[in-house]
Design an enzyme around this catalytic site. Structure first.
Site, mmCIF file in Angstrom:
data_model
loop_
_atom_site.group_PDB
_atom_site.id
_atom_site.type_symbol
_atom_site.label_atom_id
_atom_site.label_comp_id
_atom_site.label_asym_id
_atom_site.label_seq_id
_atom_site.Cartn_x
_atom_site.Cartn_y
_atom_site.Cartn_z
ATOM 1 N N GLY A 1 0.785 -1.225 0.000
ATOM 2 C CA GLY A 1 0.000 0.000 0.000
ATOM 3 C C GLY A 1 0.816 1.274 0.000
ATOM 4 N N GLU B 1 13.635 2.179 -7.392
ATOM 5 C CA GLU B 1 14.486 3.186 -6.739
ATOM 6 C C GLU B 1 13.855 4.581 -6.833
ATOM 7 O OE1 GLU B 1 16.375 1.678 -5.087
ATOM 8 O OE2 GLU B 1 17.940 0.495 -6.058
ATOM 9 N N GLU C 1 8.668 9.581 -12.345
ATOM 10 C CA GLU C 1 7.793 10.694 -11.983
ATOM 11 C C GLU C 1 8.218 11.291 -10.638
ATOM 12 O OE1 GLU C 1 6.216 8.487 -15.138
ATOM 13 O OE2 GLU C 1 6.690 7.716 -13.143
#
Length: 379
Positions: free
Chosen positions: A128, A362, A366
C-alpha cells in the site's frame, strides 16, 4: 575537469568487463528463460570485490567511490542486466549497515556480506505504499530488549533466498520521522515469503513479498537510532539511483553495439542497413543519448562522493534521464532488428524487458521529477 578514467578506474573497468564477458553474458539467456538466480556466480563476483564495492575495508569491502561503483555496474550490466542489478541491491543493503550500524552489527554481518556468504535484500516498499514510502504500515514494537515486527513488504528482490533483510518499520509517529531500520535474518520465527512474482523482466533474480508475523528482532539489530530509518533509506536511495542508472547504461551500451554490428551485416534493397542515412541518424541519436546519460550519471556520482549539497537533485536527474534513455536506446536497437529483434533467439528483447523496470524502481521517474522540482524551489 578530467573526463578520463584514472589508471585504477581503468583496471576496475577492465576487470568488470572481463567478468561480465566470461561469467555473465554466456548464461544470460538461460538464466532468464529458467528464472535461475545465479548465486554461485554472484559469489565469484564477490571474490573480485563487487559485493562490497563501497563498503569499508576493515570488514572486507573494496572502499571504492560511487563513481568507481558506477563504472563497475555499467560494465557488469553489459553482460547481464538483471544479475548486475541484484548486486547493486546487495551493495546498498550492506552499505546501510556499514554507514549507520553499530560496530557490533558491522562486524557480525559485513564480512559475510562482502564475501556473499550471506545475501542481502532491501525492504522498503509495501503493498500500500510505493512512491509514498513514508506511509508504510509495517510496525516494530519494542518489548524489553527486542522489537516485534508485523506487516509486509512488496516487490523484494531476493525474497526467500536472501539471508539478511534490511527492513524499514514504523516505531513511532506517522510519517517519515517514525521509521526505524532493522537487520532481520532468514529463519527468524514469524518471517515468511509470498509466492514468486511473475515478471516481465529481471527473471534472473527472485522477487516476492516478505511477511512479518510477530517477528522478534533483538534491539541490537536496529540500525542507528529510533526514528532515523527513513533518512537512512533516502540516503541509500541516492546511491541506489546511480547504481540502477549505471545498469541502464550497461544494458543500453550492449544494445547499441549489437544494433551497430547488425546494421553492418544486414542487407535490404541491395545494400547494408548501415548505408541508409535515416538509420545512420537513428544510430547517431542513440549514441548521443547514451553518452549524455553516462556524463550525467558520472557527474552525479562525483557530487555524491564529494557531498555536494546538490547531490540528491543530481542523482534524481541522472536516474530519470539515464533510465529513460537506456530503455529508448534498447527499444530502438530492437526496432533496427525488425522481426528478429522480437525473437528470443536474439538478446535484445531480453534487454528491453530488463531495462523497463529501471524507470520504476528506486523511485519512479515521476518521483524523480518531484525531487528535482522540490530541490529547485526549496526556499
Amino acid at each position: 575537469m578530467d573526463f578520463n578514467l584514472t589508471d585504477d578506474q581503468q583496471a576496475i573497468q577492465d576487470a568488470a568487463r572481463a567478468f561480465a564477458a566470461a561469467e555473465l553474458a554466456p548464461h544470460s539467456a538461460r538464466w532468464d528463460e529458467e528464472k535461475h538466480f545465479p548465486v554461485e556466480t554472484l559469489r565469484k563476483a564477490a571474490e573480485l570485490g563487487f559485493a562490497g564495492v563501497y563498503i569499508s575495508e576493515d570488514v572486507g569491502g573494496s572502499a571504492l567511490t560511487r563513481l568507481d561503483a558506477s563504472i563497475v555496474f555499467e560494465a557488469l550490466s553489459y553482460g547481464d542486466v538483471a544479475t548486475a542489478a541484484y548486486l547493486t541491491i546487495h551493495n546498498m543493503a550492506s552499505w546501510m549497515i556499514d554507514r549507520f550500524g553499530s560496530e557490533d552489527l558491522r562486524k557480525r554481518y559485513l564480512p559475510r556480506l562482502t564475501s556473499m556468504e550471506l545475501i542481502a535484500s532491501y525492504c522498503l516498499t509495501e503493498p500500500g505504499s510505493g512512491s509514498d514510502a513514508a506511509a508504510m504500515r509495517t510496525t516494530a514494537r519494542l518489548e524489553g530488549d527486542h522489537y516485534v515486527l508485523n506487516g509486509g513488504k512488496a516487490f523484494i528482490s531476493g525474497a526467500g533466498v536472501s539471508d539478511v533483510y534490511v527492513v524499514m518499520a514504523r516505531t513511532g509517529e506517522a510519517g517519515a520521522k517514525g521509521v526505524s531500520a532493522f537487520v532481520v535474518e532468514k529463519g527468524m520465527e514469524g518471517l515468511s515469503f509470498g509466492g514468486q512474482e511473475k515478471k516481465m523482466g529481471w527473471n534472473a533474480q527472485p522477487t516476492a513479498q516478505v511477511n512479518f508475523d510477530n517477528v522478534r528482532v533483538s534491539a541490537e539489530n536496529r540500525i542507528g537510532g529510533e526514528g532515523e530509518g527513513f533518512r537512512f533509506a533516502m540516503m541509500g536511495l541516492d546511491g541506489g539511483r546511480l547504481n540502477i542508472a549505471s545498469c541502464s547504461l550497461g544494458g543500453a551500451a550492449f544494445a547499441l553495439d549489437t544494433a551497430q554490428a547488425y546494421m553492418l551485416e544486414r542487407q535490404q534493397f541491395g545494400k547494408r542497413l548501415a548505408d541508409f542515412q535515416a538509420l545512420q541518424f537513428k544510430l547517431a541519436d542513440m549514441a548521443t543519448e547514451l553518452e549524455a546519460a553516462r556524463l550525467m550519471v558520472r557527474r552525479a556520482a562525483h557530487a555524491l562522493d564529494n557531498r555536494d549539497p546538490q547531490a540528491t537533485k543530481l542523482c534524481a536527474m541522472a536516474k530519470r534521464f539515464a533510465t529513460d534513455a537506456g530503455f529508448e536506446v534498447a527499444n530502438e536497437a530492437l526496432q533496427l532488428h525488425g522481426g528478429y529483434g522480437y525473437l528470443k533467439d536474439y538478446p535484445l528483447e531480453r534487454v528491453v524487458r530488463d531495462l523497463r523496470v529501471h524507470q520504476i524502481l528506486e523511485g519512479t521517474n515521476e518521483i524523480m521529477r518531484v525531487i528535482v522540482a522540490r530541490e529547485m524551489l526549496r526556499q
